[in-house]
Design a protein around this motif. Sequence first.
Motif, PDB file in Angstrom:
ATOM      1  N   LYS A 193      -9.213   1.861   3.068  1.00 15.49           N
ATOM      2  CA  LYS A 193      -8.937   0.589   3.736  1.00 15.49           C
ATOM      3  C   LYS A 193      -8.618  -0.502   2.719  1.00 15.49           C
ATOM      4  O   LYS A 193      -9.214  -1.579   2.705  1.00 15.49           O
ATOM      5  CB  LYS A 193     -10.107   0.178   4.635  1.00 15.49           C
ATOM      6  N   TYR A 194      -7.636  -0.175   1.876  1.00 17.25           N
ATOM      7  CA  TYR A 194      -7.255  -1.143   0.854  1.00 17.25           C
ATOM      8  C   TYR A 194      -5.742  -1.325   0.895  1.00 17.25           C
ATOM      9  O   TYR A 194      -5.225  -1.901   1.843  1.00 17.25           O
ATOM     10  CB  TYR A 194      -7.766  -0.682  -0.512  1.00 17.25           C
ATOM     11  N   ILE A 195      -4.998  -0.798  -0.074  1.00 19.50           N
ATOM     12  CA  ILE A 195      -3.561  -1.019  -0.147  1.00 19.50           C
ATOM     13  C   ILE A 195      -2.826   0.267   0.200  1.00 19.50           C
ATOM     14  O   ILE A 195      -3.076   1.315  -0.396  1.00 19.50           O
ATOM     15  CB  ILE A 195      -3.147  -1.495  -1.555  1.00 19.50           C
ATOM     16  N   ASP A 196      -1.909   0.186   1.168  1.00 20.02           N
ATOM     17  CA  ASP A 196      -1.026   1.287   1.539  1.00 20.02           C
ATOM     18  C   ASP A 196       0.402   0.750   1.572  1.00 20.02           C
ATOM     19  O   ASP A 196       0.633  -0.376   2.036  1.00 20.02           O
ATOM     20  CB  ASP A 196      -1.395   1.845   2.921  1.00 20.02           C
ATOM     21  N   PHE A 197       1.372   1.542   1.093  1.00 18.98           N
ATOM     22  CA  PHE A 197       2.767   1.115   1.180  1.00 18.98           C
ATOM     23  C   PHE A 197       3.667   2.335   1.323  1.00 18.98           C
ATOM     24  O   PHE A 197       3.354   3.427   0.841  1.00 18.98           O
ATOM     25  CB  PHE A 197       3.183   0.266  -0.024  1.00 18.98           C
ATOM     26  N   ALA A 198       4.792   2.140   2.047  1.00 16.32           N
ATOM     27  CA  ALA A 198       5.718   3.227   2.358  1.00 16.32           C
ATOM     28  C   ALA A 198       6.823   3.293   1.313  1.00 16.32           C
ATOM     29  O   ALA A 198       7.242   2.269   0.763  1.00 16.32           O
ATOM     30  CB  ALA A 198       6.315   3.026   3.740  1.00 16.32           C
ATOM     31  N   ARG A 199       7.324   4.539   1.060  1.00 18.02           N
ATOM     32  CA  ARG A 199       8.421   4.746   0.118  1.00 18.02           C
ATOM     33  C   ARG A 199       9.632   5.425   0.761  1.00 18.02           C
ATOM     34  O   ARG A 199      10.737   5.332   0.241  1.00 18.02           O
ATOM     35  CB  ARG A 199       7.934   5.582  -1.069  1.00 18.02           C
ATOM     36  N   ASP A 200       9.442   6.151   1.884  1.00 16.57           N
ATOM     37  CA  ASP A 200      10.582   6.808   2.515  1.00 16.57           C
ATOM     38  C   ASP A 200      10.252   7.086   3.973  1.00 16.57           C
ATOM     39  O   ASP A 200       9.075   7.177   4.358  1.00 16.57           O
ATOM     40  CB  ASP A 200      10.933   8.112   1.793  1.00 16.57           C
ATOM     41  N   ILE A 201      11.312   7.213   4.794  1.00 17.62           N
ATOM     42  CA  ILE A 201      11.158   7.461   6.227  1.00 17.62           C
ATOM     43  C   ILE A 201      12.291   8.374   6.674  1.00 17.62           C
ATOM     44  O   ILE A 201      13.405   8.326   6.134  1.00 17.62           O
ATOM     45  CB  ILE A 201      11.170   6.138   7.030  1.00 17.62           C
ATOM     46  N   ALA A 202      12.023   9.225   7.671  1.00 17.57           N
ATOM     47  CA  ALA A 202      13.049  10.116   8.225  1.00 17.57           C
ATOM     48  C   ALA A 202      12.687  10.436   9.663  1.00 17.57           C
ATOM     49  O   ALA A 202      11.516  10.337  10.069  1.00 17.57           O
ATOM     50  CB  ALA A 202      13.163  11.400   7.404  1.00 17.57           C
ATOM     51  N   ALA A 203      13.702  10.810  10.458  1.00 20.71           N
ATOM     52  CA  ALA A 203      13.504  11.225  11.850  1.00 20.71           C
ATOM     53  C   ALA A 203      14.245  12.532  12.071  1.00 20.71           C
ATOM     54  O   ALA A 203      15.343  12.738  11.533  1.00 20.71           O
ATOM     55  CB  ALA A 203      14.001  10.153  12.808  1.00 20.71           C
ATOM     56  N   THR A 256       6.367   8.592   4.313  1.00 19.36           N
ATOM     57  CA  THR A 256       5.578   8.926   3.130  1.00 19.36           C
ATOM     58  C   THR A 256       5.474   7.702   2.234  1.00 19.36           C
ATOM     59  O   THR A 256       6.294   6.778   2.310  1.00 19.36           O
ATOM     60  CB  THR A 256       6.192  10.105   2.354  1.00 19.36           C
ATOM     61  N   GLY A 257       4.441   7.696   1.395  1.00 16.04           N
ATOM     62  CA  GLY A 257       4.217   6.570   0.495  1.00 16.04           C
ATOM     63  C   GLY A 257       2.946   6.785  -0.294  1.00 16.04           C
ATOM     64  O   GLY A 257       2.549   7.925  -0.567  1.00 16.04           O
ATOM     65  N   SER A 258       2.280   5.705  -0.659  1.00 18.59           N
ATOM     66  CA  SER A 258       1.066   5.785  -1.468  1.00 18.59           C
ATOM     67  C   SER A 258      -0.065   5.045  -0.774  1.00 18.59           C
ATOM     68  O   SER A 258       0.151   4.023  -0.118  1.00 18.59           O
ATOM     69  CB  SER A 258       1.299   5.190  -2.857  1.00 18.59           C
ATOM     70  N   THR A 259      -1.266   5.582  -0.942  1.00 23.36           N
ATOM     71  CA  THR A 259      -2.465   4.962  -0.390  1.00 23.36           C
ATOM     72  C   THR A 259      -3.535   4.944  -1.460  1.00 23.36           C
ATOM     73  O   THR A 259      -3.693   5.910  -2.217  1.00 23.36           O
ATOM     74  CB  THR A 259      -2.969   5.717   0.857  1.00 23.36           C
ATOM     75  N   TYR A 260      -4.250   3.845  -1.551  1.00 30.20           N
ATOM     76  CA  TYR A 260      -5.308   3.728  -2.555  1.00 30.20           C
ATOM     77  C   TYR A 260      -6.537   4.468  -2.063  1.00 30.20           C
ATOM     78  O   TYR A 260      -7.088   4.163  -1.010  1.00 30.20           O
ATOM     79  CB  TYR A 260      -5.644   2.264  -2.808  1.00 30.20           C
ATOM     80  N   GLY A 261      -6.984   5.463  -2.847  1.00 26.11           N
ATOM     81  CA  GLY A 261      -8.102   6.296  -2.420  1.00 26.11           C
ATOM     82  C   GLY A 261      -9.445   5.875  -2.951  1.00 26.11           C
ATOM     83  O   GLY A 261     -10.461   6.489  -2.643  1.00 26.11           O
ATOM     84  N   GLY A 262      -9.496   4.849  -3.782  1.00 25.26           N
ATOM     85  CA  GLY A 262     -10.753   4.417  -4.376  1.00 25.26           C
ATOM     86  C   GLY A 262     -10.706   4.546  -5.886  1.00 25.26           C
ATOM     87  O   GLY A 262      -9.796   5.145  -6.465  1.00 25.26           O
ATOM     88  N   ARG A 263     -11.709   3.985  -6.566  1.00 21.87           N
ATOM     89  CA  ARG A 263     -11.706   3.975  -8.029  1.00 21.87           C
ATOM     90  C   ARG A 263     -11.723   5.371  -8.631  1.00 21.87           C
ATOM     91  O   ARG A 263     -11.204   5.602  -9.712  1.00 21.87           O
ATOM     92  CB  ARG A 263     -12.908   3.187  -8.533  1.00 21.87           C
ATOM     93  N   ASN A 302       7.787   9.255  -3.712  1.00 17.90           N
ATOM     94  CA  ASN A 302       9.020   8.471  -3.788  1.00 17.90           C
ATOM     95  C   ASN A 302      10.071   8.869  -2.763  1.00 17.90           C
ATOM     96  O   ASN A 302      10.902   8.044  -2.391  1.00 17.90           O
ATOM     97  CB  ASN A 302       9.639   8.594  -5.186  1.00 17.90           C
ATOM     98  N   ALA A 303      10.070  10.128  -2.309  1.00 17.91           N
ATOM     99  CA  ALA A 303      11.144  10.579  -1.420  1.00 17.91           C
ATOM    100  C   ALA A 303      10.635  11.665  -0.493  1.00 17.91           C
ATOM    101  O   ALA A 303       9.666  12.379  -0.797  1.00 17.91           O
ATOM    102  CB  ALA A 303      12.328  11.091  -2.242  1.00 17.91           C
ATOM    103  N   TYR A 305       9.345  18.001   2.886  1.00 12.80           N
ATOM    104  CA  TYR A 305       9.260  18.064   1.431  1.00 12.80           C
ATOM    105  C   TYR A 305       9.077  16.646   0.894  1.00 12.80           C
ATOM    106  O   TYR A 305       9.812  15.724   1.274  1.00 12.80           O
ATOM    107  CB  TYR A 305      10.528  18.686   0.842  1.00 12.80           C
ATOM    108  N   VAL A 306       8.079  16.479   0.034  1.00 14.60           N
ATOM    109  CA  VAL A 306       7.778  15.174  -0.549  1.00 14.60           C
ATOM    110  C   VAL A 306       7.737  15.327  -2.058  1.00 14.60           C
ATOM    111  O   VAL A 306       7.174  16.300  -2.583  1.00 14.60           O
ATOM    112  CB  VAL A 306       6.423  14.629  -0.039  1.00 14.60           C
ATOM    113  N   THR A 307       8.332  14.395  -2.765  1.00 16.05           N
ATOM    114  CA  THR A 307       8.275  14.416  -4.219  1.00 16.05           C
ATOM    115  C   THR A 307       8.004  13.010  -4.726  1.00 16.05           C
ATOM    116  O   THR A 307       8.183  12.021  -4.005  1.00 16.05           O
ATOM    117  CB  THR A 307       9.584  14.957  -4.826  1.00 16.05           C
ATOM    118  N   GLY A 308       7.547  12.944  -5.984  1.00 20.16           N
ATOM    119  CA  GLY A 308       7.228  11.648  -6.568  1.00 20.16           C
ATOM    120  C   GLY A 308       6.635  11.814  -7.942  1.00 20.16           C
ATOM    121  O   GLY A 308       6.866  12.822  -8.624  1.00 20.16           O
TER     122      GLY A 308
END
Length: 492
Positions: free
Chosen positions: A410-420, A429-436, A470-471, A481-484
């Motif tokens: 429950k901190y910072i989440d942001f998106a990097r790619d979207i598809a339908a 897909t994107g990144s989520t902060y999982g804790g220290r 990233n994608a 498929y997700v890469t980054g």
Amino acid sequence: MPRNPHRSHIRQLLPVALILLSVAALCWWASPVSYSAAAANVAPSVSISSPTNNWYFPHLSDISVTADASDADGDLSRVEFYQVSRGFVTLIGTDTTAPYGVVFEDAAGPNTYGIHAVAYDNAGLKTTSATVTVAVEYMPPIAQLASPANGAWFPAGSDITLTTQTDLRDGRIKKIEFYHSGPSVSGGAGIIGTATTAPFSFVWQDAPAGTYTLFVRTYDEAGLFNVASRNISIAVGEGHTALNNVSGRVAEHDGGPPVAGATVTLTGGQSGLPYLIRTTTTDADGRYNFAGVERHYNYVTDTHHPDFAFQQVPVFGLQDLTTDVTVNVSAKRKVQPAPAPGAPTQAWASFYNSPDNGADGVTLIALDGQGNVITTGRTSSLTDSSNVTTVKYDADGRQLWSATFDGAAKYIDFARDIAADAAGNVYVTGSTYGGRSVDYDYFTVKYDADGREVWRKIYNGPINMADAANALALDASGNVYVTGDSLGNGAG
């Protein structure tokens, strides 16, 4: 017998000799005699060296008391330390060796103590020091109501649980009394109940209809009490069904031409209650109306129109809506540049406002096979730093659904790619902060065509460091498929 011719002479001399002897004797007895008198004993000296005069201490402190004491013509046998409180003199302790000191243990407050020392020498003389005054402060324990929430509503006859958050401070809680001021108390405060054991809660049974202010009074073991500084207001039964209207008019300026077709959103919420979100559009006269708005809601009205920039957004705090509320919003027309020959014209514009009315921004957009538009981006939250919200619109710009991804930390989440895909499923897909301990991780989430979350996946790299997706790509079989970037241990 012949006479001694010298006898008469001796007789004549004898009185003289006796007289001389007597005078000599008198002279011997009258010789002067000197005596040395014993020196007077000098009393010892003593003064308090600590604590400092007029010093303050917390409740139940152990106060170190020391004294400077000496005897000029002998030795000290002991130094006694005393405290005086409320007319009573009490021995703190005695010390027989330098440096002289004792500990005044568990000095209780609220109180003022006079402290002095008495020094005794080996001949029994004593000296009393000047008095040093110290104050011991005491802050009685206090409790605040933790629940119910301020502004909460309950049906008449409810059993309402009252809980507290306690701060023991300098004492222990003996009991907590729960009070309310309401219609049955005639303007005063009436006691609802008492709790004597932790966690100090109480159930107010069969609460009658009315509006009430709740508070608590906390008692310590000495009988001292503290009244909570925060009150809570609640409504029981009445008022909750008294619905009101929030209405207004959108104009280009005060008293100016109306703005027809403006989208107006009413967003409201109260702690412990769900958010109230409604959307409408202004009529030909620029007017809008939200009917049936309940009391005890925080609400905000926001307005959007593709051709106008609204100059003010009225914000209302906690409302006790006993009458209808009218809102006027002024706007100014946006300057539209002349379209270039053959340039496309705007078909529609739509706006999304997150429930917490924070900063929202679209970062990615995608189309599905039915002509629908899907956007995703960061939305602000009162409880988190930011979330990822995905919104789907139909071909005419009408919002079909919105879905929010909130990471476990429950901190910072942001998106990097979207598809339908062809079935209308949406992937983000994107990144989520999982804790220290794990830093940022990949996240990938799938929604069905109606915005329901199907699954979510988290990827944490090999050394629990920063991972950034990233994608994203899809294949005909439905694989994702997700890469980054993912920090590793340097092996390859």
